[in-house]
Design a protein around this motif. Sequence first.
Motif, PDB file in Angstrom:
ATOM      1  N   TYR A 109       6.528  -4.713  -9.849  1.00  0.00           N
ATOM      2  CA  TYR A 109       5.475  -4.619  -8.838  1.00  0.00           C
ATOM      3  C   TYR A 109       6.066  -4.627  -7.432  1.00  0.00           C
ATOM      4  O   TYR A 109       5.710  -3.805  -6.577  1.00  0.00           O
ATOM      5  CB  TYR A 109       4.500  -5.778  -9.005  1.00  0.00           C
ATOM      6  CG  TYR A 109       3.465  -5.903  -7.909  1.00  0.00           C
ATOM      7  CD1 TYR A 109       2.423  -4.977  -7.799  1.00  0.00           C
ATOM      8  CD2 TYR A 109       3.546  -6.923  -6.968  1.00  0.00           C
ATOM      9  CE1 TYR A 109       1.480  -5.084  -6.793  1.00  0.00           C
ATOM     10  CE2 TYR A 109       2.615  -7.036  -5.952  1.00  0.00           C
ATOM     11  CZ  TYR A 109       1.583  -6.116  -5.871  1.00  0.00           C
ATOM     12  OH  TYR A 109       0.656  -6.226  -4.872  1.00  0.00           O
ATOM     13  N   VAL A 110       7.010  -5.547  -7.192  1.00  0.00           N
ATOM     14  CA  VAL A 110       7.627  -5.648  -5.869  1.00  0.00           C
ATOM     15  C   VAL A 110       8.423  -4.383  -5.553  1.00  0.00           C
ATOM     16  O   VAL A 110       8.352  -3.843  -4.437  1.00  0.00           O
ATOM     17  CB  VAL A 110       8.538  -6.894  -5.791  1.00  0.00           C
ATOM     18  CG1 VAL A 110       9.353  -6.889  -4.513  1.00  0.00           C
ATOM     19  CG2 VAL A 110       7.695  -8.163  -5.883  1.00  0.00           C
ATOM     20  N   LEU A 111       9.188  -3.886  -6.533  1.00  0.00           N
ATOM     21  CA  LEU A 111       9.961  -2.667  -6.318  1.00  0.00           C
ATOM     22  C   LEU A 111       9.056  -1.494  -5.971  1.00  0.00           C
ATOM     23  O   LEU A 111       9.375  -0.676  -5.096  1.00  0.00           O
ATOM     24  CB  LEU A 111      10.783  -2.339  -7.573  1.00  0.00           C
ATOM     25  CG  LEU A 111      11.971  -3.250  -7.866  1.00  0.00           C
ATOM     26  CD1 LEU A 111      12.527  -2.967  -9.260  1.00  0.00           C
ATOM     27  CD2 LEU A 111      13.065  -3.082  -6.816  1.00  0.00           C
ATOM     28  N   SER A 112       7.919  -1.432  -6.632  1.00  0.00           N
ATOM     29  CA  SER A 112       6.964  -0.364  -6.356  1.00  0.00           C
ATOM     30  C   SER A 112       6.426  -0.449  -4.940  1.00  0.00           C
ATOM     31  O   SER A 112       6.347   0.555  -4.219  1.00  0.00           O
ATOM     32  CB  SER A 112       5.821  -0.421  -7.374  1.00  0.00           C
ATOM     33  OG  SER A 112       4.890   0.609  -7.130  1.00  0.00           O
ATOM     34  N   ARG A 113       6.062  -1.662  -4.511  1.00  0.00           N
ATOM     35  CA  ARG A 113       5.530  -1.866  -3.166  1.00  0.00           C
ATOM     36  C   ARG A 113       6.587  -1.572  -2.103  1.00  0.00           C
ATOM     37  O   ARG A 113       6.267  -1.222  -0.968  1.00  0.00           O
ATOM     38  CB  ARG A 113       5.016  -3.293  -3.017  1.00  0.00           C
ATOM     39  CG  ARG A 113       3.765  -3.593  -3.836  1.00  0.00           C
ATOM     40  CD  ARG A 113       2.596  -2.715  -3.417  1.00  0.00           C
ATOM     41  NE  ARG A 113       2.213  -2.939  -2.037  1.00  0.00           N
ATOM     42  CZ  ARG A 113       1.295  -3.818  -1.649  1.00  0.00           C
ATOM     43  NH1 ARG A 113       0.655  -4.557  -2.546  1.00  0.00           N
ATOM     44  NH2 ARG A 113       0.996  -3.965  -0.370  1.00  0.00           N
ATOM     45  N   MET A 114       7.852  -1.739  -2.461  1.00  0.00           N
ATOM     46  CA  MET A 114       8.947  -1.452  -1.524  1.00  0.00           C
ATOM     47  C   MET A 114       9.250   0.046  -1.443  1.00  0.00           C
ATOM     48  O   MET A 114      10.108   0.468  -0.669  1.00  0.00           O
ATOM     49  CB  MET A 114      10.213  -2.194  -1.961  1.00  0.00           C
ATOM     50  CG  MET A 114      10.132  -3.707  -1.834  1.00  0.00           C
ATOM     51  SD  MET A 114      11.564  -4.531  -2.592  1.00  0.00           S
ATOM     52  CE  MET A 114      12.889  -3.979  -1.516  1.00  0.00           C
ATOM     53  N   GLY A 115       8.566   0.829  -2.263  1.00  0.00           N
ATOM     54  CA  GLY A 115       8.815   2.260  -2.283  1.00  0.00           C
ATOM     55  C   GLY A 115       9.936   2.683  -3.197  1.00  0.00           C
ATOM     56  O   GLY A 115      10.307   3.861  -3.231  1.00  0.00           O
ATOM     57  N   ARG A 116      10.474   1.746  -3.943  1.00  0.00           N
ATOM     58  CA  ARG A 116      11.572   2.060  -4.862  1.00  0.00           C
ATOM     59  C   ARG A 116      10.986   2.424  -6.225  1.00  0.00           C
ATOM     60  O   ARG A 116      11.110   1.726  -7.219  1.00  0.00           O
ATOM     61  CB  ARG A 116      12.526   0.870  -4.957  1.00  0.00           C
ATOM     62  CG  ARG A 116      13.208   0.571  -3.621  1.00  0.00           C
ATOM     63  CD  ARG A 116      13.985  -0.728  -3.664  1.00  0.00           C
ATOM     64  NE  ARG A 116      15.017  -0.726  -4.690  1.00  0.00           N
ATOM     65  CZ  ARG A 116      15.761  -1.769  -5.015  1.00  0.00           C
ATOM     66  NH1 ARG A 116      15.572  -2.923  -4.368  1.00  0.00           N
ATOM     67  NH2 ARG A 116      16.674  -1.692  -5.957  1.00  0.00           N
ATOM     68  N   THR A 117      10.328   3.570  -6.241  1.00  0.00           N
ATOM     69  CA  THR A 117       9.544   3.975  -7.411  1.00  0.00           C
ATOM     70  C   THR A 117      10.394   4.142  -8.653  1.00  0.00           C
ATOM     71  O   THR A 117      10.009   3.725  -9.747  1.00  0.00           O
ATOM     72  CB  THR A 117       8.809   5.295  -7.105  1.00  0.00           C
ATOM     73  OG1 THR A 117       8.046   5.133  -5.913  1.00  0.00           O
ATOM     74  CG2 THR A 117       7.891   5.670  -8.256  1.00  0.00           C
TER      75      THR A 117
END
Length: 384
Positions: free
Chosen positions: A213-221
């Motif tokens: 979830y955090v990686l996604s929010r950071m844009g690291r899809t």
Amino acid sequence: MSETMGQIIRRLRKERNLTQEELAQQLNITFQAISRWENETGMPDISQIVPLSNVFGVTTDVLFGKDGTDGDEVIASFIKDAEKKTCNPPQGISSFAWQKECCEDVQRLLEVYPNNYELLSYSLGHIYGLLDEYKEIEDYENKSTEIQKWQNELIRQANVILSHCSDIKYLNHAHKWLAVLYVNTGNLEKAEEHAKKLAEFSVYDDGGSYIAYVLSRMGRTDAAMKKRADNIYKALDYLKFELISLAGNYKNQGKLEEAYVCYRLYPDIYDIMVGNRDDEMPFYGFYSYDYCAEVCVQLGRYDEAMDWLEKMVRHEKIRAKNHNVITETKLPYFYGRELHYCAKTYDRTDAITPTLAWKVFDPIRDTDRFKAILADAEAFEQGK
């Protein structure tokens, strides 16, 4: 704040479940001397440093506060190389001797980094693997002292993690290996105590869902997708183990239909995921085709049993074909995951015919279809 030598001695003594009197006896000194060290009203003589480090099984640097908790890159590289070594024994060496050599490699690095939790956690699995190998050697009965030494070392290392670590992943490993050890040594109360402290679902041991979830929010899809795919892999692996275990419980109770439903769910899920692709083998392990066939025979469903036996032979052929192939799977559920099957060579060429020899298959043994399955298995195992 750094520990003093007295604090280090007290911690190491307690981690090893030694009283001051027992430590003093091993050093051939008085327990009052130990008390003075720990209360910091006295210091060990320089001549006692090496014997003290030997009793604790640490380097002398540890006693001076260089505790070996660093070295992450060194340890990561070591574990990567150790995994390759463990899975690829040279010809002419017994499984026991190789496991012991690999285990001792880990212990030597622990002398340099005695409080590194990743290395300690990795060590626990190696020690248990060695203890398991002891059961297979001819002079097992004469190895009780060695076995006890390794059991004590597993307990000591696990307790170092439990006493000082706050990372749920390493705490989980420590509780798991202690629970398994105590089950196998008959101390079921202690086994239950540690089993109850385990995180119930391994996908969340490292906060996998939250990390994604955090990686996604950071844009690291891309990284987030790989993490979620890894969560799915772990969840399915967990499901496989629980289904097989539950099926075994039902079978032991004589509830064959319920056992069959559990046994077949995982291979059904696997077939849906993979379809007819012979180049995909996402899981390396037990698929329950043989147990599905066994229960079907017991239920009198002979054609269905032979369906499962045919699937079993086909599955082994695919496994042999893909063994030790490192390739990125194209299955979207396992995005970015590499498939890698351990040892250098496929070593299950005698895995099918012994299964087909099970007495439970006697009612179908003389049928043309069973004979064809057996001939196909024999040809595969002989490399034809």
